[in-house]
Design a protein around this motif. Structure first.
Motif, PDB file in Angstrom:
ATOM      1  N   UNK A 295       2.259  -7.762  17.411  1.00  0.00           N
ATOM      2  CA  UNK A 295       1.615  -8.908  16.760  1.00  0.00           C
ATOM      3  C   UNK A 295       1.643  -8.786  15.234  1.00  0.00           C
ATOM      4  N   UNK A 296       1.419  -7.567  14.738  1.00  0.00           N
ATOM      5  CA  UNK A 296       1.223  -7.386  13.297  1.00  0.00           C
ATOM      6  C   UNK A 296       2.494  -7.060  12.504  1.00  0.00           C
ATOM      7  N   UNK A 297       3.550  -6.610  13.203  1.00  0.00           N
ATOM      8  CA  UNK A 297       4.763  -6.240  12.462  1.00  0.00           C
ATOM      9  C   UNK A 297       6.017  -6.600  13.255  1.00  0.00           C
ATOM     10  N   UNK A 298       6.955  -7.312  12.634  1.00  0.00           N
ATOM     11  CA  UNK A 298       8.187  -7.691  13.342  1.00  0.00           C
ATOM     12  C   UNK A 298       9.137  -6.520  13.563  1.00  0.00           C
TER      13      UNK A 298
ATOM     14  N   UNK B 262       1.058   8.147  20.522  1.00  0.00           N
ATOM     15  CA  UNK B 262       0.070   7.148  20.076  1.00  0.00           C
ATOM     16  C   UNK B 262      -0.405   7.460  18.655  1.00  0.00           C
ATOM     17  N   UNK B 263      -0.748   8.710  18.397  1.00  0.00           N
ATOM     18  CA  UNK B 263      -1.242   9.072  17.065  1.00  0.00           C
ATOM     19  C   UNK B 263      -0.176   8.853  15.993  1.00  0.00           C
ATOM     20  N   UNK B 264       1.066   9.226  16.313  1.00  0.00           N
ATOM     21  CA  UNK B 264       2.164   9.010  15.363  1.00  0.00           C
ATOM     22  C   UNK B 264       2.420   7.519  15.180  1.00  0.00           C
ATOM     23  N   UNK B 265       2.330   6.769  16.293  1.00  0.00           N
ATOM     24  CA  UNK B 265       2.560   5.324  16.231  1.00  0.00           C
ATOM     25  C   UNK B 265       1.516   4.616  15.387  1.00  0.00           C
ATOM     26  N   UNK B 266       0.251   5.068  15.479  1.00  0.00           N
ATOM     27  CA  UNK B 266      -0.817   4.460  14.664  1.00  0.00           C
ATOM     28  C   UNK B 266      -0.514   4.645  13.182  1.00  0.00           C
ATOM     29  N   UNK B 267      -0.148   5.860  12.802  1.00  0.00           N
ATOM     30  CA  UNK B 267       0.171   6.134  11.391  1.00  0.00           C
ATOM     31  C   UNK B 267       1.381   5.313  10.958  1.00  0.00           C
ATOM     32  N   UNK B 268       2.376   5.219  11.836  1.00  0.00           N
ATOM     33  CA  UNK B 268       3.575   4.434  11.529  1.00  0.00           C
ATOM     34  C   UNK B 268       3.225   2.963  11.311  1.00  0.00           C
ATOM     35  N   UNK B 269       2.403   2.413  12.214  1.00  0.00           N
ATOM     36  CA  UNK B 269       2.042   0.994  12.116  1.00  0.00           C
ATOM     37  C   UNK B 269       1.259   0.708  10.839  1.00  0.00           C
ATOM     38  N   UNK B 270       0.311   1.594  10.534  1.00  0.00           N
ATOM     39  CA  UNK B 270      -0.472   1.394   9.311  1.00  0.00           C
ATOM     40  C   UNK B 270       0.415   1.477   8.067  1.00  0.00           C
ATOM     41  N   UNK B 271       1.431   2.343   8.129  1.00  0.00           N
ATOM     42  CA  UNK B 271       2.327   2.502   6.979  1.00  0.00           C
ATOM     43  C   UNK B 271       3.187   1.259   6.766  1.00  0.00           C
ATOM     44  N   UNK B 272       3.814   0.775   7.848  1.00  0.00           N
ATOM     45  CA  UNK B 272       4.751  -0.351   7.701  1.00  0.00           C
ATOM     46  C   UNK B 272       4.025  -1.675   7.459  1.00  0.00           C
ATOM     47  N   UNK B 273       2.714  -1.731   7.766  1.00  0.00           N
ATOM     48  CA  UNK B 273       1.955  -2.945   7.473  1.00  0.00           C
ATOM     49  C   UNK B 273       1.252  -2.869   6.117  1.00  0.00           C
ATOM     50  N   UNK B 274       1.494  -1.769   5.398  1.00  0.00           N
ATOM     51  CA  UNK B 274       0.992  -1.681   4.030  1.00  0.00           C
ATOM     52  C   UNK B 274      -0.465  -1.276   3.896  1.00  0.00           C
ATOM     53  N   UNK B 275      -1.050  -0.726   4.973  1.00  0.00           N
ATOM     54  CA  UNK B 275      -2.445  -0.272   4.880  1.00  0.00           C
ATOM     55  C   UNK B 275      -2.483   0.991   4.023  1.00  0.00           C
ATOM     56  N   UNK B 276      -3.411   1.083   3.057  1.00  0.00           N
ATOM     57  CA  UNK B 276      -3.504   2.276   2.210  1.00  0.00           C
ATOM     58  C   UNK B 276      -3.581   3.554   3.034  1.00  0.00           C
ATOM     59  N   UNK B 277      -2.963   4.611   2.520  1.00  0.00           N
ATOM     60  CA  UNK B 277      -2.797   5.843   3.279  1.00  0.00           C
ATOM     61  C   UNK B 277      -4.120   6.488   3.654  1.00  0.00           C
ATOM     62  N   UNK B 278      -5.180   6.272   2.848  1.00  0.00           N
ATOM     63  CA  UNK B 278      -6.451   6.928   3.148  1.00  0.00           C
ATOM     64  C   UNK B 278      -7.180   6.308   4.335  1.00  0.00           C
ATOM     65  N   UNK B 279      -6.693   5.162   4.842  1.00  0.00           N
ATOM     66  CA  UNK B 279      -7.275   4.599   6.059  1.00  0.00           C
ATOM     67  C   UNK B 279      -6.682   5.246   7.311  1.00  0.00           C
ATOM     68  N   UNK B 280      -5.540   5.919   7.179  1.00  0.00           N
ATOM     69  CA  UNK B 280      -4.853   6.468   8.343  1.00  0.00           C
ATOM     70  C   UNK B 280      -5.668   7.527   9.069  1.00  0.00           C
ATOM     71  N   UNK B 281      -6.190   8.555   8.383  1.00  0.00           N
ATOM     72  CA  UNK B 281      -7.005   9.540   9.119  1.00  0.00           C
ATOM     73  C   UNK B 281      -8.266   8.942   9.711  1.00  0.00           C
TER      74      UNK B 281
END
Length: 304
Positions: free
Chosen positions: A22-25, A267-286
């Protein structure tokens, strides 16, 4: 609620796929999926080692520092003029010895797993910095390049190595007497003592396995970076535990899974990947990863 807890890793993976679509093509593109699987391979291997320890109601806080120490050992052997393959063997031996030391301290000195491995984490980290002089050692090797860049079709070599490790771990855990003893010690220590199962041998065994797999992870870290970096594995310190917990391994021992931690790592790697490619600031990842793991641990309360 119990059914949700039982299938938590699969449900988390499905939720990640839906949210990602939904969030990233590009999240579900073949290239990005291959990147996620490649990036999760090292965490998978560390999580499998962690699974053996946690299955005995223990925990290995030193696993990332052992991976770093093993990687630096590889670099040192190569710097002495020996073949990289000999350095890889040295990395695994170093990992095995470090893991066995953990098991000895826990089982013979009667020190709790948490305190013992917290102490060796600090010791191994300091030893790594001392040996490497806190500087990366370049490692040039065709074998390591093949490991990091080659593959079989859609599967990278690193992922193939992780899957082979998982297959061997599955056989050891569920089809050998040692695996039965691991679950017995974790499930009921007093009952396992009454049956004559050696707590010392089991503890040294699971920590040695964790150390060997940390050595393998150290080799993959060197292959991926092209250098023995003394702080390269620090990101895996807690995520290896998180992947195991998310994958259904009980922190109280006696209940385990090999496939679950693999899915947890993805799943954990995918969450970090999704947050990265959608431009979420890195400090939200942990924060996001931590929230998922805490939710998974909470759901375990309702699992039979």
């Amino acid at each position: 609620m119990g059914t949700v807890a039982k299938w938590a890793p699969v449900l988390a993976l499905i939720a990640l796929v839906i949210v990602g679509a939904i969030t990233s093509p590009i999240f579900l593109s073949s290239g990005n999926i291959r990147s996620i699987l490649l990036a999760s391979a090292i965490m998978m291997i560390l999580a499998i080692g962690q699974t053996f320890v946690i299955s005995t109601a223990g925990i290995d806080l030193s696993v990332a520092s052992i991976a770093q120490l093993s990687g630096v050992a590889l670099g040192v052997v190569v710097s002495w003029g020996f073949a990289p393959e000999l350095g890889m063997l040295g990395a695994i031996v170093v990992g095995a010895l470090a893991g066995a030391l953990n098991g000895f301290i826990v089982s013979r000195w009667k020190i709790t797993d948490f305190v013992a491995t917290l102490g060796t984490f600090s010791a191994f980290t300091g030893l790594t910095l001392l040996i490497s002089d806190a500087r990366p050692q370049l490692v040039t090797s065709k074998t390591l390049i093949t490991i990091s860049t080659g593959g079989l079709g859609f599967l990278s070599n690193m992922l193939i190595i992780a899957l082979v490790v998982a297959a061997i771990a599955y056989v050891i855990m569920f089809h050998t007497r040692f695996g039965t003893h691991v679950l017995a010690v974790g499930g009921n220590r007093k009952a396992s003592d009454a049956l004559g199962i050696s707590f010392t041998k089991v503890k040294i065994g699971v920590y040695t396995i964790s150390g060997i797999l940390a050595g393998v992870a150290g080799i993959l870290l060197v292959a991926r970076l092209g250098a023995a970096e003394p702080t390269a594995g620090s990101a895996y310190q807690l995520t290896s535990i998180a992947a195991a917990v998310l994958g259904g391994v009980s922190l109280f021992g006696g209940k385990t899974s090999i496939i679950g931690p693999l899915i947890g790592a993805i799943v954990l790697t995918g969450i970090v990947n999704l947050l990265t490619i959608t431009g979420v600031p890195v400090y939200y990842q942990p924060i996001a990863v931590g929230a998922v793991v805490v939710l998974a641990a909470y759901l375990r309360k309702y699992e039979n």
